[in-house]
Design a protein around this motif. Sequence first.
Motif, PDB file in Angstrom:
ATOM      1  N   LEU A  64       1.625  -3.287  -3.452  1.00 14.31           N
ATOM      2  CA  LEU A  64       2.301  -2.518  -4.130  1.00 14.31           C
ATOM      3  C   LEU A  64       2.046  -2.026  -2.003  1.00 14.31           C
ATOM      4  O   LEU A  64       3.214  -1.101  -1.614  1.00 14.31           O
ATOM      5  N   VAL A  65       1.478  -1.922  -1.296  1.00 10.50           N
ATOM      6  CA  VAL A  65       1.065  -0.939  -0.944  1.00 10.50           C
ATOM      7  C   VAL A  65      -0.366  -1.081   0.547  1.00 10.50           C
ATOM      8  O   VAL A  65      -1.425  -1.849  -0.344  1.00 10.50           O
ATOM      9  N   GLN A  66       0.284  -1.700   1.801  1.00  7.77           N
ATOM     10  CA  GLN A  66      -0.464  -1.952   2.385  1.00  7.77           C
ATOM     11  C   GLN A  66      -1.052  -0.734   2.977  1.00  7.77           C
ATOM     12  O   GLN A  66      -0.391   0.435   3.836  1.00  7.77           O
ATOM     13  N   GLY A  67      -2.203   0.098   3.117  1.00 10.69           N
ATOM     14  CA  GLY A  67      -2.991   1.402   3.553  1.00 10.69           C
ATOM     15  C   GLY A  67      -2.840   1.185   4.572  1.00 10.69           C
ATOM     16  O   GLY A  67      -1.936   1.606   5.287  1.00 10.69           O
ATOM     17  N   ALA A  68      -3.472   1.268   5.438  1.00  9.64           N
ATOM     18  CA  ALA A  68      -3.983   1.280   6.557  1.00  9.64           C
ATOM     19  C   ALA A  68      -2.987   1.162   7.671  1.00  9.64           C
ATOM     20  O   ALA A  68      -3.279   1.484   9.309  1.00  9.64           O
ATOM     21  N   SER A  69      -2.279   0.311   7.824  1.00 13.06           N
ATOM     22  CA  SER A  69      -1.248  -0.470   8.521  1.00 13.06           C
ATOM     23  C   SER A  69       0.055  -0.020   9.091  1.00 13.06           C
ATOM     24  O   SER A  69       1.142  -0.090   9.403  1.00 13.06           O
ATOM     25  N   GLY A  70      -0.257   1.551   7.391  1.00 12.88           N
ATOM     26  CA  GLY A  70       1.144   3.011   7.336  1.00 12.88           C
ATOM     27  C   GLY A  70       1.610   2.699   6.059  1.00 12.88           C
ATOM     28  O   GLY A  70       2.871   3.381   6.234  1.00 12.88           O
ATOM     29  N   MET A  71       0.367   2.568   5.286  1.00 11.57           N
ATOM     30  CA  MET A  71       1.516   2.760   3.952  1.00 11.57           C
ATOM     31  C   MET A  71       2.463   2.270   3.640  1.00 11.57           C
ATOM     32  O   MET A  71       3.844   2.994   3.406  1.00 11.57           O
TER      33      MET A  71
ATOM     34  N   PHE B 185       6.495   8.479   5.751  1.00 12.67           N
ATOM     35  CA  PHE B 185       7.671   8.715   6.919  1.00 12.67           C
ATOM     36  C   PHE B 185       7.173   8.364   7.776  1.00 12.67           C
ATOM     37  O   PHE B 185       6.199   8.484   8.954  1.00 12.67           O
ATOM     38  N   ASP B 186       7.960   7.662   9.180  1.00 12.26           N
ATOM     39  CA  ASP B 186       7.805   6.945   9.668  1.00 12.26           C
ATOM     40  C   ASP B 186       8.267   7.937  10.824  1.00 12.26           C
ATOM     41  O   ASP B 186       9.925   8.914  10.914  1.00 12.26           O
ATOM     42  N   ILE B 187       7.522   8.055  11.610  1.00 17.17           N
ATOM     43  CA  ILE B 187       8.051   9.710  13.701  1.00 17.17           C
ATOM     44  C   ILE B 187       8.658   8.656  14.387  1.00 17.17           C
ATOM     45  O   ILE B 187       8.314   7.145  14.491  1.00 17.17           O
ATOM     46  N   CYS B 188       9.237   9.779  15.800  1.00 15.59           N
ATOM     47  CA  CYS B 188       9.517   8.566  16.129  1.00 15.59           C
ATOM     48  C   CYS B 188       8.654   7.909  17.672  1.00 15.59           C
ATOM     49  O   CYS B 188       9.178   6.903  17.631  1.00 15.59           O
TER      50      CYS B 188
ATOM     51  N   LEU C 171      -3.840  21.849   8.000  1.00 14.18           N
ATOM     52  CA  LEU C 171      -4.035  20.958   6.852  1.00 14.18           C
ATOM     53  C   LEU C 171      -4.402  19.765   7.645  1.00 14.18           C
ATOM     54  O   LEU C 171      -3.889  19.179   8.431  1.00 14.18           O
ATOM     55  N   LEU C 172      -4.891  18.349   6.496  1.00 16.20           N
ATOM     56  CA  LEU C 172      -5.640  17.819   6.772  1.00 16.20           C
ATOM     57  C   LEU C 172      -4.714  15.988   6.883  1.00 16.20           C
ATOM     58  O   LEU C 172      -4.427  16.450   5.672  1.00 16.20           O
ATOM     59  N   ILE C 173      -4.359  15.738   8.191  1.00 16.50           N
ATOM     60  CA  ILE C 173      -3.126  14.122   8.218  1.00 16.50           C
ATOM     61  C   ILE C 173      -4.377  13.885   8.913  1.00 16.50           C
ATOM     62  O   ILE C 173      -4.650  14.508   9.772  1.00 16.50           O
ATOM     63  N   ARG C 174      -3.954  12.488   8.818  1.00 17.92           N
ATOM     64  CA  ARG C 174      -4.702  10.942  10.207  1.00 17.92           C
ATOM     65  C   ARG C 174      -3.164  10.476  10.168  1.00 17.92           C
ATOM     66  O   ARG C 174      -3.344   9.481   9.069  1.00 17.92           O
ATOM     67  N   PRO C 175      -2.202  10.486  10.643  1.00 22.28           N
ATOM     68  CA  PRO C 175      -1.354   9.197  10.955  1.00 22.28           C
ATOM     69  C   PRO C 175      -1.684   7.609  11.921  1.00 22.28           C
ATOM     70  O   PRO C 175      -3.353   7.886  12.059  1.00 22.28           O
ATOM     71  N   LEU C 176      -1.113   6.829  10.499  1.00 23.40           N
ATOM     72  CA  LEU C 176      -1.403   5.780  10.948  1.00 23.40           C
ATOM     73  C   LEU C 176      -0.394   5.244  11.947  1.00 23.40           C
ATOM     74  O   LEU C 176       0.203   5.351  11.495  1.00 23.40           O
ATOM     75  N   GLY C 177      -0.995   4.787  13.402  1.00 33.97           N
ATOM     76  CA  GLY C 177       0.010   5.035  14.328  1.00 33.97           C
ATOM     77  C   GLY C 177       1.351   6.231  13.975  1.00 33.97           C
ATOM     78  O   GLY C 177       0.952   7.295  14.111  1.00 33.97           O
ATOM     79  N   ASN C 178       2.148   5.120  14.069  1.00 33.93           N
ATOM     80  CA  ASN C 178       3.593   6.289  14.438  1.00 33.93           C
ATOM     81  C   ASN C 178       4.324   6.359  12.554  1.00 33.93           C
ATOM     82  O   ASN C 178       5.230   7.268  12.801  1.00 33.93           O
ATOM     83  N   SER C 179       2.656   6.412  11.816  1.00 35.49           N
ATOM     84  CA  SER C 179       3.507   6.780  10.483  1.00 35.49           C
ATOM     85  C   SER C 179       2.812   7.774   9.702  1.00 35.49           C
ATOM     86  O   SER C 179       1.400   7.511   9.930  1.00 35.49           O
ATOM     87  N   VAL C 180       3.532   8.552   8.750  1.00 32.78           N
ATOM     88  CA  VAL C 180       2.563  10.034   8.554  1.00 32.78           C
ATOM     89  C   VAL C 180       2.782   9.795   7.346  1.00 32.78           C
ATOM     90  O   VAL C 180       3.501   9.148   6.652  1.00 32.78           O
ATOM     91  N   TYR C 181       1.852   9.667   6.191  1.00 32.50           N
ATOM     92  CA  TYR C 181       1.066  10.199   5.250  1.00 32.50           C
ATOM     93  C   TYR C 181       0.545  11.063   4.160  1.00 32.50           C
ATOM     94  O   TYR C 181      -0.180  11.662   5.209  1.00 32.50           O
ATOM     95  N   LEU C 182       0.764  11.383   2.862  1.00 27.08           N
ATOM     96  CA  LEU C 182       0.247  11.993   2.372  1.00 27.08           C
ATOM     97  C   LEU C 182      -0.262  11.834   1.055  1.00 27.08           C
ATOM     98  O   LEU C 182       0.415  11.050   0.790  1.00 27.08           O
ATOM     99  N   LEU C 183      -1.369  11.472   0.796  1.00 25.73           N
ATOM    100  CA  LEU C 183      -2.570  11.288  -0.246  1.00 25.73           C
ATOM    101  C   LEU C 183      -3.262  12.003  -1.023  1.00 25.73           C
ATOM    102  O   LEU C 183      -4.922  12.161  -0.593  1.00 25.73           O
ATOM    103  N   PRO C 184      -3.140  13.267  -1.926  1.00 28.76           N
ATOM    104  CA  PRO C 184      -4.217  14.119  -2.065  1.00 28.76           C
ATOM    105  C   PRO C 184      -4.322  14.114  -2.912  1.00 28.76           C
ATOM    106  O   PRO C 184      -4.591  12.734  -3.787  1.00 28.76           O
ATOM    107  N   PRO C 185      -5.518  14.284  -3.184  1.00 29.33           N
ATOM    108  CA  PRO C 185      -6.478  15.198  -4.248  1.00 29.33           C
ATOM    109  C   PRO C 185      -5.663  14.928  -5.833  1.00 29.33           C
ATOM    110  O   PRO C 185      -4.731  16.206  -5.726  1.00 29.33           O
ATOM    111  N   TYR C 186      -5.994  14.307  -7.102  1.00 28.61           N
ATOM    112  CA  TYR C 186      -5.065  15.519  -8.238  1.00 28.61           C
ATOM    113  C   TYR C 186      -5.332  16.608  -8.360  1.00 28.61           C
ATOM    114  O   TYR C 186      -4.418  17.247  -9.173  1.00 28.61           O
ATOM    115  N   SER C 187      -6.523  17.633  -7.932  1.00 24.35           N
ATOM    116  CA  SER C 187      -5.902  18.676  -8.127  1.00 24.35           C
ATOM    117  C   SER C 187      -5.409  20.066  -7.659  1.00 24.35           C
ATOM    118  O   SER C 187      -5.148  20.636  -7.366  1.00 24.35           O
TER     119      SER C 187
END
Length: 428
Positions: free
Chosen positions: A215-222, A371-374, A391-407
């Motif tokens: 269902l999801v390829q993670g490191a290549s950009g979700m 989502f992908d950014i320009c 806010l701690l994010i870490r884009p994968l190339g030009n793909s930005v993802y949010l995957l927060p803890p369940y808390s």
Amino acid sequence: MNLSERDKKIIWHPFTQEKTAGFSIAIKKGYGSYLYDENDKSYLDLISSWWVNLHGHAHPEIAKAIYEQSMALEHVIFAGFTHKPAVELCEKLHALLPKVLSKFFFSDNGSTAVEVALKMAYQYWYNQSDVERTIFLSFEGGYHGDTFGAMSVGAKSGFHNAFAKLLFSVLTVPFPETWNGDEEVENKEEHALEVLQNHLNTCSDKIAALILEPLVQGASGMKMCRPEFINKVIRLVREYKILVIFDEVMTGFGRTGSNFALEQTEIIPDFLCLSKGLTGGFLPLALTVTTEKVYEAFLDKNFTKAFAHGHSYTANPLGCAAAIASLNLLMRPNTAESIKKINNAHQEGLALLKTCVNIKYTRIIGTIAAFDICNYSTAQKLKVECLEQGLLIRPLGNSVYLLPPYSTSDLELIEAYGKIQNILKSIT
């Protein structure tokens, strides 16, 4: 000299170009969905610290379980010995998984869980004197870890180009990634199936196994695909008796909205690789789960058919205790409710971001939104500005993802989306 400066003098960090990297942020504590630096600035951990943290940082129930176990047994060799936390953990997981997945092999991390599955798949055929099955199938863009076997099956991910001459033979299939409003998904899936069929027509009797991130390829950009495509792929390869490996190192333990991504397909794999969220983000631990049929292929009076693989810290009792505590938390009704609320917040948040003209390909599954950014530089600017605003994010190339803890609450997540929206409008 502060901690960040001391770090810069002595530490070599992962996935980092040290020549151009600045000082690392020194984190002194974590609590819930937040990390706190030396100056007590808080950061909402929107990537679960590389996807491992399920229930929030420093969760007291997991910490207590580790402490209590450490006072009884910290470790014991796992060849010829066993212990209660290992048995109890596997029993609990077995109750959640399809019953045919009944044999559990411990290792240390996601890469080694995959490495174990690859070695088992190859030796399964080898033990039956089918020594020609030396080729693996994988999807373009797949990432399965950084050991040599894992790098081989992720050879076209772009992460391991320097090692190409050292990797073993792999056949790849296009990954028909899709997103909200994608009108070409069926054409992409049809093309991928045609490529797969060509591989099967050419050398199916030489293929040991297919490996994929369901269902999801993670490191290549979700990158996400449809469950019905996975179903078609597995049905096809199983016509040729090819083994199937599901790499759920990232997708396991509720990330896709179900306990495991396989539950959203009609497929039970021959191997299931688990790690990352297994211990709730506390300790390294991994499992490769397989079937009785595979297990029996290694049984013989002669040791040469045994699976001669292991690690010094195999089935570490502290890791097992953490995993049991994490599973207990995962099974609580309030966790399922939190997962639903995170999904709803993602829906609302991505709708909010549609007002930004520089994003495209929005996609959501469970607690994962992307989502992908320009372009890459804009993504890096977003990362820096987000850190400035906590806010701690870490884009994968030009793909930005949010995957927060369940808390993470829905209100916290919506507020984060609002900040991201404002930042995107200001930097483009």
